[in-house]
Design a protein around this motif. Structure first.
Motif, PDB file in Angstrom:
ATOM      1  N   ALA A   6      46.474  60.930  -1.349  1.00  0.00           N
ATOM      2  CA  ALA A   6      46.183  62.102  -0.514  1.00  0.00           C
ATOM      3  C   ALA A   6      46.631  63.361  -1.217  1.00  0.00           C
ATOM      4  CB  ALA A   6      46.881  61.985   0.840  1.00  0.00           C
ATOM      5  N   ILE A   7      45.927  64.444  -0.944  1.00  0.00           N
ATOM      6  CA  ILE A   7      46.306  65.760  -1.435  1.00  0.00           C
ATOM      7  C   ILE A   7      46.776  66.577  -0.237  1.00  0.00           C
ATOM      8  CG2 ILE A   7      45.503  67.875  -2.546  1.00  0.00           C
ATOM      9  CD1 ILE A   7      43.310  66.062  -3.879  1.00  0.00           C
ATOM     10  N   VAL A   8      47.989  67.073  -0.319  1.00  0.00           N
ATOM     11  CA  VAL A   8      48.554  67.929   0.727  1.00  0.00           C
ATOM     12  C   VAL A   8      48.468  69.368   0.228  1.00  0.00           C
ATOM     13  CG1 VAL A   8      50.574  68.473   2.113  1.00  0.00           C
ATOM     14  CG2 VAL A   8      50.104  66.092   1.465  1.00  0.00           C
ATOM     15  N   ILE A   9      47.838  70.231   1.004  1.00  0.00           N
ATOM     16  CA  ILE A   9      47.663  71.631   0.616  1.00  0.00           C
ATOM     17  C   ILE A   9      48.632  72.487   1.421  1.00  0.00           C
ATOM     18  CG2 ILE A   9      46.034  73.542   0.424  1.00  0.00           C
ATOM     19  CD1 ILE A   9      43.766  71.477   0.412  1.00  0.00           C
ATOM     20  N   ALA A 127      47.854  71.778   5.195  1.00  0.00           N
ATOM     21  CA  ALA A 127      49.147  72.100   5.791  1.00  0.00           C
ATOM     22  C   ALA A 127      49.547  73.531   5.490  1.00  0.00           C
ATOM     23  CB  ALA A 127      50.209  71.120   5.285  1.00  0.00           C
ATOM     24  N   THR A 128      48.563  74.394   5.354  1.00  0.00           N
ATOM     25  CA  THR A 128      48.873  75.814   5.165  1.00  0.00           C
ATOM     26  C   THR A 128      49.251  76.472   6.486  1.00  0.00           C
ATOM     27  OG1 THR A 128      46.455  76.081   5.060  1.00  0.00           O
ATOM     28  CG2 THR A 128      47.668  76.272   3.012  1.00  0.00           C
ATOM     29  N   GLY A 129      49.227  75.675   7.553  1.00  0.00           N
ATOM     30  CA  GLY A 129      49.841  76.092   8.803  1.00  0.00           C
ATOM     31  C   GLY A 129      49.082  77.151   9.569  1.00  0.00           C
ATOM     32  N   GLU A 285      45.120  79.970   7.517  1.00  0.00           N
ATOM     33  CA  GLU A 285      44.402  80.311   6.293  1.00  0.00           C
ATOM     34  C   GLU A 285      43.875  79.010   5.687  1.00  0.00           C
ATOM     35  OE1 GLU A 285      42.330  81.098   3.603  1.00  0.00           O
ATOM     36  OE2 GLU A 285      43.055  82.923   4.560  1.00  0.00           O
ATOM     37  N   VAL A 286      42.651  78.698   6.018  1.00  0.00           N
ATOM     38  CA  VAL A 286      42.018  77.461   5.541  1.00  0.00           C
ATOM     39  C   VAL A 286      40.646  77.767   4.947  1.00  0.00           C
ATOM     40  CG1 VAL A 286      43.247  75.818   7.027  1.00  0.00           C
ATOM     41  CG2 VAL A 286      41.255  77.046   7.925  1.00  0.00           C
ATOM     42  N   SER A 287      40.503  78.958   4.362  1.00  0.00           N
ATOM     43  CA  SER A 287      39.205  79.354   3.815  1.00  0.00           C
ATOM     44  C   SER A 287      38.748  78.436   2.697  1.00  0.00           C
ATOM     45  CB  SER A 287      39.263  80.798   3.313  1.00  0.00           C
ATOM     46  OG  SER A 287      40.255  80.960   2.311  1.00  0.00           O
ATOM     47  N   TYR A 288      39.673  77.698   2.092  1.00  0.00           N
ATOM     48  CA  TYR A 288      39.283  76.755   1.044  1.00  0.00           C
ATOM     49  C   TYR A 288      38.416  75.615   1.590  1.00  0.00           C
ATOM     50  CZ  TYR A 288      43.611  74.818   3.021  1.00  0.00           C
ATOM     51  OH  TYR A 288      44.591  74.389   3.876  1.00  0.00           O
ATOM     52  N   LEU A 295      35.021  73.835   9.551  1.00  0.00           N
ATOM     53  CA  LEU A 295      35.426  75.036  10.281  1.00  0.00           C
ATOM     54  C   LEU A 295      34.314  75.555  11.182  1.00  0.00           C
ATOM     55  CD1 LEU A 295      37.095  76.990   7.313  1.00  0.00           C
ATOM     56  CD2 LEU A 295      38.137  75.277   8.814  1.00  0.00           C
ATOM     57  N   LYS A 296      34.728  76.245  12.232  1.00  0.00           N
ATOM     58  CA  LYS A 296      33.809  76.979  13.083  1.00  0.00           C
ATOM     59  C   LYS A 296      34.413  78.350  13.310  1.00  0.00           C
ATOM     60  CE  LYS A 296      31.368  76.969  17.505  1.00  0.00           C
ATOM     61  NZ  LYS A 296      31.154  76.245  18.788  1.00  0.00           N
ATOM     62  N   ASP A 297      33.722  79.386  12.875  1.00  0.00           N
ATOM     63  CA  ASP A 297      34.242  80.755  12.944  1.00  0.00           C
ATOM     64  C   ASP A 297      35.604  80.855  12.259  1.00  0.00           C
ATOM     65  OD1 ASP A 297      32.000  81.542  14.425  1.00  0.00           O
ATOM     66  OD2 ASP A 297      32.963  80.979  16.312  1.00  0.00           O
ATOM     67  N   GLY A 298      35.753  80.124  11.174  1.00  0.00           N
ATOM     68  CA  GLY A 298      36.975  80.173  10.389  1.00  0.00           C
ATOM     69  C   GLY A 298      38.116  79.340  10.915  1.00  0.00           C
ATOM     70  N   GLN A 299      37.929  78.684  12.067  1.00  0.00           N
ATOM     71  CA  GLN A 299      38.988  77.897  12.688  1.00  0.00           C
ATOM     72  C   GLN A 299      38.703  76.404  12.516  1.00  0.00           C
ATOM     73  OE1 GLN A 299      41.769  79.465  14.208  1.00  0.00           O
ATOM     74  NE2 GLN A 299      40.776  81.156  13.138  1.00  0.00           N
ATOM     75  N   PRO A 300      39.761  75.593  12.322  1.00  0.00           N
ATOM     76  CA  PRO A 300      39.562  74.144  12.152  1.00  0.00           C
ATOM     77  C   PRO A 300      38.939  73.503  13.385  1.00  0.00           C
ATOM     78  CG  PRO A 300      41.757  74.788  11.428  1.00  0.00           C
ATOM     79  CD  PRO A 300      41.168  75.976  12.138  1.00  0.00           C
ATOM     80  N   ARG A 301      37.981  72.654  13.137  1.00  0.00           N
ATOM     81  CA  ARG A 301      37.410  71.825  14.209  1.00  0.00           C
ATOM     82  C   ARG A 301      38.190  70.518  14.175  1.00  0.00           C
ATOM     83  NH1 ARG A 301      31.068  72.361  12.646  1.00  0.00           N
ATOM     84  NH2 ARG A 301      30.720  71.496  14.733  1.00  0.00           N
ATOM     85  N   GLN A 302      39.181  70.406  15.060  1.00  0.00           N
ATOM     86  CA  GLN A 302      40.104  69.276  14.992  1.00  0.00           C
ATOM     87  C   GLN A 302      40.560  68.857  16.379  1.00  0.00           C
ATOM     88  OE1 GLN A 302      43.648  69.518  15.789  1.00  0.00           O
ATOM     89  NE2 GLN A 302      43.454  71.675  16.432  1.00  0.00           N
ATOM     90  N   SER A 303      40.964  67.607  16.484  1.00  0.00           N
ATOM     91  CA  SER A 303      41.478  67.074  17.742  1.00  0.00           C
ATOM     92  C   SER A 303      42.190  65.740  17.487  1.00  0.00           C
ATOM     93  CB  SER A 303      40.345  66.840  18.743  1.00  0.00           C
ATOM     94  OG  SER A 303      40.834  66.296  19.950  1.00  0.00           O
TER      95      SER A 303
END
Length: 359
Positions: A6-9, A127-129, A285-288, A295-303
């Motif tokens: 795994a790669i942790v960012i 994990a850029t928080g 900050e997850v623009s990478y 992403l949706k509108d720059g925000q993580p799509r997560q649950s």
């Protein structure tokens, strides 16, 4: 290097917790940190920052914060603690590795950094928080304000503002703490959309974090329900409420608009203002991850903490990710354990070699 699982960012508290959890499962992570050392954003916070949780409730898994368990650690204590934590991990941590792009295909992920390094793995943990990108709301006339506009991320000490007329925008812990500190040096208004809500720091002789831990509130998976709720109350031992009652700083509803250096209030009054400080929070900050569909509108799509659109992608450190404490030192460890447990089945050895920097 052997291919990572795994790669942790991100090498702040969330990335360190995720890395430790992966190592504990016998997995090989590589942690990529943009800065010079794996301590996250902590060195850039204002000098007087003090945690609102005691040391005993402010630790990452496996290493208590040193000192009196009931003291409230300062910023520099947290920085030193994170340095020690990273050193004890004995992990593959790459500093000065700012991730620019992540791509995903059937074989897993390819991660590229600003200076040409390429890494491949079957899983990625972002994990850029939630405190990486200062949020600057579009307030009426702010773009035409002729004074100085700062985000709280740029505030360090009160002395440069001595004698000024200052407005601090925000109703959270940092806004109140900064405004109260500045009020000893400047004329300060705390401008909020709604009145500041206070909660007692101690109840029946115990810090509020004792009670939230004892009753299990910190562990409840209610993060998604909290995202639409009002901001958390300001924890106060009585100092901040008393300061506002005394008018140092005074509190007003948010101004209606700005013209030049003149701030207009809802009651028709005006003030000539030197500086506006936006204590208006942060965004991830997850623009990478742009282009991955994550992403949706720059925000993580997560649950909750697992990408709903990209298999093998997880998050640690987002505000309200799973619980009330998700973005805190005490909460990221639990979230990391949850995310890693669910990503573990995807972490077969990567099919591609991890490449070294070019040039």
């Amino acid at each position: 290097m052997t291919d990572p699982h795994a790669i942790v960012i991100g090498g702040g508290q969330a990335g360190l917790a995720a890395t430790r959890t992966l190592l504990a499962r016998g997995l090989r992570p590589v942690l990529l940190e943009a800065g010079a050392e794996p301590v996250g954003s902590w060195p850039r916070y204002y000098d007087s920052l003090t945690l609102f949780s005691p040391a005993r409730y402010s630790s990452l898994p496996g290493l208590p914060v040193p000192g009196d368990p009931d003291h409230y650690p300062h910023r520099d204590e947290v920085v030193d603690y994170l340095r020690r934590y990273a050193a004890r991990l004995d992990a593959d941590i790459r500093t000065h590795h700012r991730v620019t792009t992540v791509t995903h295909d059937g074989d897993g992920f390819t991660v590229r950094t600003a200076h040409g390094a390429t890494f491949a793995a079957p899983a990625v943990i972002a994990a850029t928080g939630g405190s990486s990108r200062p949020h600057r709301p579009a307030l009426p006339g702010l773009d035409r304000f002729t004074g100085t506009v700062l985000h709280s991320a740029e505030y360090r000490t009160p002395e440069p503002f001595a004698g000024q007329r200052v407005i601090v925008v925000g109703a959270g812990n940092s806004a109140v703490q900064i405004a109260a500190e500045l009020a000893a040096h400047a004329t300060v208004t705390l401008a909020t959309r709604t009145p500041v809500r206070f909660a007692p720091q101690r109840t029946l002789g115990r810090d509020v974090h004792f009670w939230s831990t004892t009753v299990g509130f910190d562990h409840l998976p209610i993060g998604p329900l909290l995202r639409a709720k009002p901001a958390s109350p300001v924890l106060d031992a009585g100092v901040y409420r008393a300061a506002i009652v005394a008018g140092r700083p005074d509190q007003r509803r948010l101004f209606t608009h700005i013209e030049g250096s003149t701030v207009h209030w809802a009651d028709g009054s005006t003030d000539e203002v030197d500086t506006i400080i936006l204590a208006t929070g942060f965004r991830p900050e997850v623009s990478y991850l742009d282009g991955t569909g994550a992403l949706k509108d720059g925000q993580p799509r997560q649950s909750p903490g697992l990408s709903t659109t990209v298999p093998g992608l997880g998050y640690v450190g987002l505000e309200w990710q799973r619980s009330f404490a998700s973005a805190t030192l005490r909460g990221v460890g639990r979230d990391a354990a949850y995310v890693v447990a669910r990503l573990a089945t995807t972490m077969s050895p990567a099919r591609r070699r991890c490449c070294q920097p070019v040039g």
